[in-house]
Scaffold this motif. Sequence first.
Motif, PDB file in Angstrom:
ATOM      1  N   LYS A  18       0.830  -1.203   0.000  1.00 52.75           N
ATOM      2  CA  LYS A  18       0.000   0.000   0.000  1.00 52.75           C
ATOM      3  C   LYS A  18       0.866   1.254   0.000  1.00 52.75           C
ATOM      4  N   VAL A  51      -6.404  -9.699  -4.209  1.00 53.79           N
ATOM      5  CA  VAL A  51      -6.415  -8.273  -3.858  1.00 53.79           C
ATOM      6  C   VAL A  51      -5.672  -7.462  -4.909  1.00 53.79           C
ATOM      7  N   LEU A  52      -4.470  -7.914  -5.272  1.00 54.39           N
ATOM      8  CA  LEU A  52      -3.701  -7.174  -6.280  1.00 54.39           C
ATOM      9  C   LEU A  52      -4.422  -7.160  -7.630  1.00 54.39           C
ATOM     10  N   LYS A  54      -7.627  -7.209  -8.061  1.00 49.53           N
ATOM     11  CA  LYS A  54      -8.742  -6.262  -7.929  1.00 49.53           C
ATOM     12  C   LYS A  54      -8.252  -4.837  -8.177  1.00 49.53           C
ATOM     13  N   TYR A  55      -7.087  -4.503  -7.629  1.00 47.50           N
ATOM     14  CA  TYR A  55      -6.544  -3.163  -7.852  1.00 47.50           C
ATOM     15  C   TYR A  55      -6.089  -2.979  -9.297  1.00 47.50           C
ATOM     16  N   ARG A  56      -5.604  -4.030  -9.932  1.00 45.80           N
ATOM     17  CA  ARG A  56      -5.215  -3.941 -11.340  1.00 45.80           C
ATOM     18  C   ARG A  56      -6.435  -3.676 -12.220  1.00 45.80           C
ATOM     19  N   GLY A  58      -9.268  -2.252 -11.279  1.00 40.80           N
ATOM     20  CA  GLY A  58      -9.929  -0.993 -10.964  1.00 40.80           C
ATOM     21  C   GLY A  58     -11.434  -1.190 -10.811  1.00 40.80           C
ATOM     22  N   ARG A  88     -12.319   3.394  -8.772  1.00 42.71           N
ATOM     23  CA  ARG A  88     -10.874   3.453  -8.512  1.00 42.71           C
ATOM     24  C   ARG A  88     -10.167   3.184  -9.835  1.00 42.71           C
ATOM     25  N   LYS A  89      -9.131   3.965 -10.112  1.00 38.78           N
ATOM     26  CA  LYS A  89      -8.370   3.773 -11.344  1.00 38.78           C
ATOM     27  C   LYS A  89      -7.668   2.422 -11.325  1.00 38.78           C
ATOM     28  N   LYS A  90      -7.466   1.884 -12.515  1.00 36.03           N
ATOM     29  CA  LYS A  90      -6.697   0.651 -12.657  1.00 36.03           C
ATOM     30  C   LYS A  90      -5.239   0.920 -12.315  1.00 36.03           C
ATOM     31  N   LEU A  91      -4.603  -0.096 -11.709  1.00 35.26           N
ATOM     32  CA  LEU A  91      -3.153  -0.014 -11.535  1.00 35.26           C
ATOM     33  C   LEU A  91      -2.501  -0.079 -12.907  1.00 35.26           C
ATOM     34  N   TYR A  96       1.747  -2.899 -11.446  1.00 36.41           N
ATOM     35  CA  TYR A  96       1.215  -4.227 -11.125  1.00 36.41           C
ATOM     36  C   TYR A  96       2.315  -5.291 -11.243  1.00 36.41           C
TER      37      TYR A  96
END
Length: 192
Positions: A18, A51-52, A54-56, A58, A88-91, A96
């Motif tokens: 984070k 989790v990662l 999901k952030y990728r 977005g 939320r923006k994509k990583l 990533y």
Amino acid sequence: MHNSHYLLDTNCYALLFKRPIDIRYQNLMSLFSDNIHFYISEITSMEIHSVLGKYRRGIQPQRQKCDRQIFLNGSEKKCENLWVTRGRKKLKPKIYRGMLKLLSDIESGRGTIKTTMIEINEHTVSFAKSILYQYSDKYNFGSHDAMIAGSVIDFRNKNHEDLTLVTSDKGFKSVLQELSIPIFDPNQVSQV
């Protein structure tokens, strides 16, 4: 607490990835001297990829019509407002890939941060089922949490030593207290 062995739950493991760094990260790092080594359950290794990912991916912002019943001016009526999910923006791909590389290095013991994975086995699953059956009606925690606790119990039985479970999850901490598993919460500064 500096001489203890620590097992991180998924949310605490995610603190390593984070940015910007916050007080929870600093409290977590206060557990370690020069060598940063901790344990994770195999389920945590699997969850961190989720989790990662999901952030990728977005999250697209959304607007949805509220269909809840509300109490207004002494009577119940249907809400007619819109509620908004910010998104939320994509990583970025490079970030990533960098996180995946860091994750791979941590879990394979390369670099300054190292982890030892506790594999899931039939004992872990058996302990997790027992924990769920015994406490799910009393505390708010899920099957992943039960698997992590089962990993700690299996480790304790095999190695005859405790692991301190690092988590901030209130319901999970209540279960861990019932099981006499030591806890560290990085949200609480006064523990170290």
